[in-house]
Write a protein that holds these residues in place. Structure first.
Motif, mmCIF file in Angstrom:
data_model
loop_
_atom_site.group_PDB
_atom_site.id
_atom_site.type_symbol
_atom_site.label_atom_id
_atom_site.label_comp_id
_atom_site.label_asym_id
_atom_site.label_seq_id
_atom_site.Cartn_x
_atom_site.Cartn_y
_atom_site.Cartn_z
ATOM 1 N N PRO A 127 0.810 -1.232 0.000
ATOM 2 C CA PRO A 127 0.000 0.000 0.000
ATOM 3 C C PRO A 127 0.836 1.271 0.000
ATOM 4 O O PRO A 127 0.344 2.332 -0.402
ATOM 5 N N GLY A 128 2.096 1.173 0.425
ATOM 6 C CA GLY A 128 2.944 2.359 0.473
ATOM 7 C C GLY A 128 3.638 2.690 -0.831
ATOM 8 O O GLY A 128 4.360 3.692 -0.919
ATOM 9 N N THR A 129 3.443 1.868 -1.873
ATOM 10 C CA THR A 129 4.136 2.128 -3.144
ATOM 11 C C THR A 129 3.167 2.399 -4.290
ATOM 12 O O THR A 129 3.589 2.469 -5.443
ATOM 13 N N ILE A 130 1.881 2.542 -3.993
ATOM 14 C CA ILE A 130 0.873 2.692 -5.049
ATOM 15 C C ILE A 130 0.585 4.169 -5.306
ATOM 16 O O ILE A 130 0.196 4.909 -4.405
ATOM 17 N N GLU A 131 0.785 4.589 -6.552
ATOM 18 C CA GLU A 131 0.474 5.951 -6.973
ATOM 19 C C GLU A 131 -0.910 5.985 -7.622
ATOM 20 O O GLU A 131 -1.428 4.955 -8.057
ATOM 21 N N PHE A 186 -3.567 -2.570 10.963
ATOM 22 C CA PHE A 186 -4.081 -1.206 10.813
ATOM 23 C C PHE A 186 -3.652 -0.320 11.991
ATOM 24 O O PHE A 186 -3.987 0.858 12.037
ATOM 25 N N GLU A 187 -2.939 -0.895 12.932
ATOM 26 C CA GLU A 187 -2.498 -0.183 14.125
ATOM 27 C C GLU A 187 -1.122 0.449 13.848
ATOM 28 O O GLU A 187 -0.155 -0.273 13.553
ATOM 29 N N PRO A 188 -0.989 1.780 13.929
ATOM 30 C CA PRO A 188 0.286 2.424 13.599
ATOM 31 C C PRO A 188 1.492 1.859 14.346
ATOM 32 O O PRO A 188 2.555 1.661 13.748
ATOM 33 N N ALA A 189 1.332 1.589 15.649
ATOM 34 C CA ALA A 189 2.468 1.078 16.422
ATOM 35 C C ALA A 189 2.908 -0.292 15.922
ATOM 36 O O ALA A 189 4.107 -0.607 15.887
ATOM 37 N N HIS A 190 1.946 -1.121 15.532
ATOM 38 C CA HIS A 190 2.301 -2.452 15.034
ATOM 39 C C HIS A 190 2.912 -2.384 13.637
ATOM 40 O O HIS A 190 3.849 -3.132 13.325
ATOM 41 N N LEU A 191 2.409 -1.489 12.792
ATOM 42 C CA LEU A 191 3.018 -1.315 11.476
ATOM 43 C C LEU A 191 4.468 -0.857 11.619
ATOM 44 O O LEU A 191 5.357 -1.324 10.892
ATOM 45 N N GLN A 192 4.707 0.018 12.570
ATOM 46 C CA GLN A 192 6.072 0.486 12.801
ATOM 47 C C GLN A 192 6.954 -0.651 13.305
ATOM 48 O O GLN A 192 8.099 -0.819 12.851
ATOM 49 N N ALA A 193 6.435 -1.458 14.231
ATOM 50 C CA ALA A 193 7.214 -2.580 14.758
ATOM 51 C C ALA A 193 7.546 -3.596 13.674
ATOM 52 O O ALA A 193 8.611 -4.233 13.705
ATOM 53 N N LEU A 194 6.638 -3.746 12.702
ATOM 54 C CA LEU A 194 6.854 -4.699 11.610
ATOM 55 C C LEU A 194 7.734 -4.133 10.497
ATOM 56 O O LEU A 194 8.043 -4.842 9.534
ATOM 57 N N GLY A 195 8.102 -2.871 10.616
ATOM 58 C CA GLY A 195 8.963 -2.268 9.602
ATOM 59 C C GLY A 195 8.247 -1.908 8.320
ATOM 60 O O GLY A 195 8.887 -1.721 7.280
ATOM 61 N N ARG A 196 6.909 -1.791 8.367
ATOM 62 C CA ARG A 196 6.153 -1.472 7.162
ATOM 63 C C ARG A 196 6.300 0.005 6.803
ATOM 64 O O ARG A 196 6.443 0.855 7.692
ATOM 65 N N ILE A 197 6.241 0.307 5.516
ATOM 66 C CA ILE A 197 6.438 1.687 5.068
ATOM 67 C C ILE A 197 5.111 2.410 4.857
ATOM 68 O O ILE A 197 5.107 3.570 4.432
ATOM 69 N N HIS A 198 3.982 1.757 5.128
ATOM 70 C CA HIS A 198 2.681 2.376 4.899
ATOM 71 C C HIS A 198 1.943 2.601 6.218
ATOM 72 O O HIS A 198 2.285 2.019 7.249
ATOM 73 N N GLY A 199 0.929 3.454 6.169
ATOM 74 C CA GLY A 199 0.024 3.654 7.285
ATOM 75 C C GLY A 199 -1.333 3.070 6.970
ATOM 76 O O GLY A 199 -1.597 2.636 5.835
ATOM 77 N N SER A 200 -2.225 3.040 7.969
ATOM 78 C CA SER A 200 -3.542 2.442 7.751
ATOM 79 C C SER A 200 -4.322 3.198 6.673
ATOM 80 O O SER A 200 -5.095 2.609 5.914
ATOM 81 N N GLY A 201 -4.112 4.506 6.583
ATOM 82 C CA GLY A 201 -4.794 5.280 5.550
ATOM 83 C C GLY A 201 -4.381 4.870 4.149
ATOM 84 O O GLY A 201 -5.190 4.950 3.204
ATOM 85 N N ASP A 202 -3.129 4.435 3.984
ATOM 86 C CA ASP A 202 -2.663 3.978 2.669
ATOM 87 C C ASP A 202 -3.407 2.724 2.225
ATOM 88 O O ASP A 202 -3.615 2.513 1.025
ATOM 89 N N ILE A 203 -3.794 1.881 3.186
ATOM 90 C CA ILE A 203 -4.520 0.651 2.841
ATOM 91 C C ILE A 203 -5.873 1.003 2.243
ATOM 92 O O ILE A 203 -6.254 0.503 1.175
ATOM 93 N N ALA A 204 -6.611 1.888 2.918
ATOM 94 C CA ALA A 204 -7.925 2.299 2.428
ATOM 95 C C ALA A 204 -7.818 2.986 1.070
ATOM 96 O O ALA A 204 -8.641 2.750 0.172
ATOM 97 N N ARG A 205 -6.795 3.832 0.889
ATOM 98 C CA ARG A 205 -6.622 4.519 -0.397
ATOM 99 C C ARG A 205 -6.302 3.520 -1.502
ATOM 100 O O ARG A 205 -6.772 3.668 -2.641
ATOM 101 N N SER A 206 -5.509 2.507 -1.178
ATOM 102 C CA SER A 206 -5.181 1.485 -2.180
ATOM 103 C C SER A 206 -6.428 0.721 -2.606
ATOM 104 O O SER A 206 -6.602 0.403 -3.791
ATOM 105 N N VAL A 207 -7.299 0.406 -1.640
ATOM 106 C CA VAL A 207 -8.543 -0.291 -1.977
ATOM 107 C C VAL A 207 -9.425 0.591 -2.865
ATOM 108 O O VAL A 207 -10.035 0.107 -3.835
ATOM 109 N N GLU A 208 -9.476 1.878 -2.570
ATOM 110 C CA GLU A 208 -10.230 2.796 -3.434
ATOM 111 C C GLU A 208 -9.673 2.777 -4.856
ATOM 112 O O GLU A 208 -10.428 2.768 -5.840
ATOM 113 N N GLU A 209 -8.349 2.759 -4.971
ATOM 114 C CA GLU A 209 -7.717 2.701 -6.289
ATOM 115 C C GLU A 209 -8.062 1.394 -7.006
ATOM 116 O O GLU A 209 -8.320 1.379 -8.212
#
Length: 394
Positions: A107-111, A133-156
């Motif tokens: 989700p963090g690489t989709i334009e 979808f939890e910011p602290a867990h995404l950070q712990a997992l080393g993910r480059i996206h936030g929960s908002g990026d997931i929803a935006r990707s689904v919209e795309e």
């Protein structure tokens, strides 16, 4: 066992490995590497097509039921390059009319507009690596996206008319509570995916988490997370058909099902694995293939050298390799399918099946075919490794 060549017309898939990511996640044990400033996309696509050309003699006359772009992060590649690859693949080998073509995406690489271009290139299914979808867990997992990026990707995705999409979601995360795992699931379900991969975080050898383990929930809490999430998924119309796979009606992953049912697949790209079943001299032979792992070394190979390593699976290992896949399925396997896909008579595994049944790990069930079906019990699914290991050669 008496067999003929027509018995071995197994489904055929193609796995395409695109090995680069923005950065390596600490839990990931896949063959993925931090991307250089400029990914050599054209050069790499040319190498993939050379791989496929070299493999054609093994699959002459067969057609593809699915293609899967995995990684790494395939969505780092331009839609034009993936379209060029698909055009090249189609020129070499026929596609089934309803072929499933899946793309893993971060989700963090989709334009904006990217999925529309992938759809035009031929992609008709997408797997989004949400994980949480939890910011602290995404950070712990080393993910480059936030929960908002997931929803935006689904919209795309929906604007590109790709309604057949999967969300990857983890549980048992560092410091995660039961309430948080359920909140993650509800956030995922609110996006109405056609398919959900819901799996436990495990500490795999060779990863950062394995060498510096984070504090994870205890086993009882993780089991509770699994059970309560399974109940919610069932109540919302998602059928569990594999250990970690849930789908709406008609939306099971054809590509992954082919793996679990011990079908055949070609693997192209750096470190890609493949499996081929060959009928020769009245016997079934299963061949495992492996390509050069490191992208730089892989790209340096001359076309004549671009042959994969091939390994014949010994007959005594076939039952175990089959069960590593088939026992992940909730429906288990048909005795006849076991015979066709391994070349072994079912008598070879009857003593083990009887022993597993006595321990409450497996049970026979009704079948639409003439042969008997075997499936893991709920107890067997909880201790699946124990059940699978019973089929190791003595």
């Amino acid at each position: 066992m008496s067999m003929n060549a027509s018995s071995l017309t197994l489904p055929l898939s193609l796995y395409v490995h695109l090995p680069w990511c923005v950065r390596k996640c600490p839990y990931c044990d896949f063959n993925s590497h931090a991307a250089p400033a400029q990914i050599p996309q054209r050069e790499y696509i040319d190498a993939l097509l050379q791989d496929l050309e070299n493999d054609l003699p093994d699959v002459r006359g067969r057609s593809l039921g699915s293609i899967f772009f995995g990684g790494g992060t395939p969505s780092l590649f331009a839609p034009e390059e993936l379209g060029r690859l698909l055009d090249g693949v189609r020129a070499y080998i026929d596609f089934d009319p309803d072929i499933e073509i899946s793309l893993e995406a971060n989700p963090g690489t989709i334009e904006h507009g990217r999925f529309t271009a992938y759809r035009a290139a031929g992609v008709n299914r997408v797997s989004l690596g949400a994980q949480s979808f939890e910011p602290a867990h995404l950070q712990a997992l080393g993910r480059i996206h936030g929960s908002g990026d997931i929803a935006r990707s689904v919209e795309e995705l929906l604007s590109a008319e790709i309604e057949n999409f999967n969300l990857d979601l983890m549980y048992g995360l560092p410091g995660q509570t039961l309430a948080q795992s359920l909140a993650d699931l509800e956030a995922a379900l609110a996006l109405a995916p056609a398919h959900l991969s819901h799996y436990q975080l495990t500490l795999e050898p060779g990863t950062v988490f394995y060498h510096r383990p984070p504090s994870l929930p205890d086993a009882d809490l993780i089991w509770q997370m699994q059970l309560e999430c399974q109940a919610r998924l069932a109540a919302r119309g998602y059928d569990q058909y594999e250990v970690s796979a849930y789908a709406r009606v008609g939306r099971r992953s054809r590509h992954n099902l082919n793996y679990w049912e011990f079908g055949d697949y070609l693997g192209i790209g750096a470190g890609a694995h493949g499996k081929l079943t060959i009928f020769q001299s009245g016997k079934v032979q299963v061949i495992r293939t492996l390509r050069t792992r490191m992208p730089r070394a892989y790209l340096k190979q001359a076309p004549a050298e671009r042959r994969c390593e091939r390994r014949l699976v010994p007959g005594e290992d076939l039952a175990f390799e089959y069960m590593l896949n088939a026992l992940r399925l909730m429906e288990g396997f048909e005795e006849r399918d076991f015979e066709v896909r391994t070349g072994l008579g079912v008598a070879a595994i009857i003593p083990t099946l009887a022993a597993a049944q006595q321990r409450g790990l497996i049970e026979p069930s009704a079948s639409e075919k003439e042969s008997l079906r075997w499936r893991p019990t709920e107890f067997g699914r909880r201790f699946l490794n124990n059940l699978q290991q019973m089929f190791l050669p003595k």
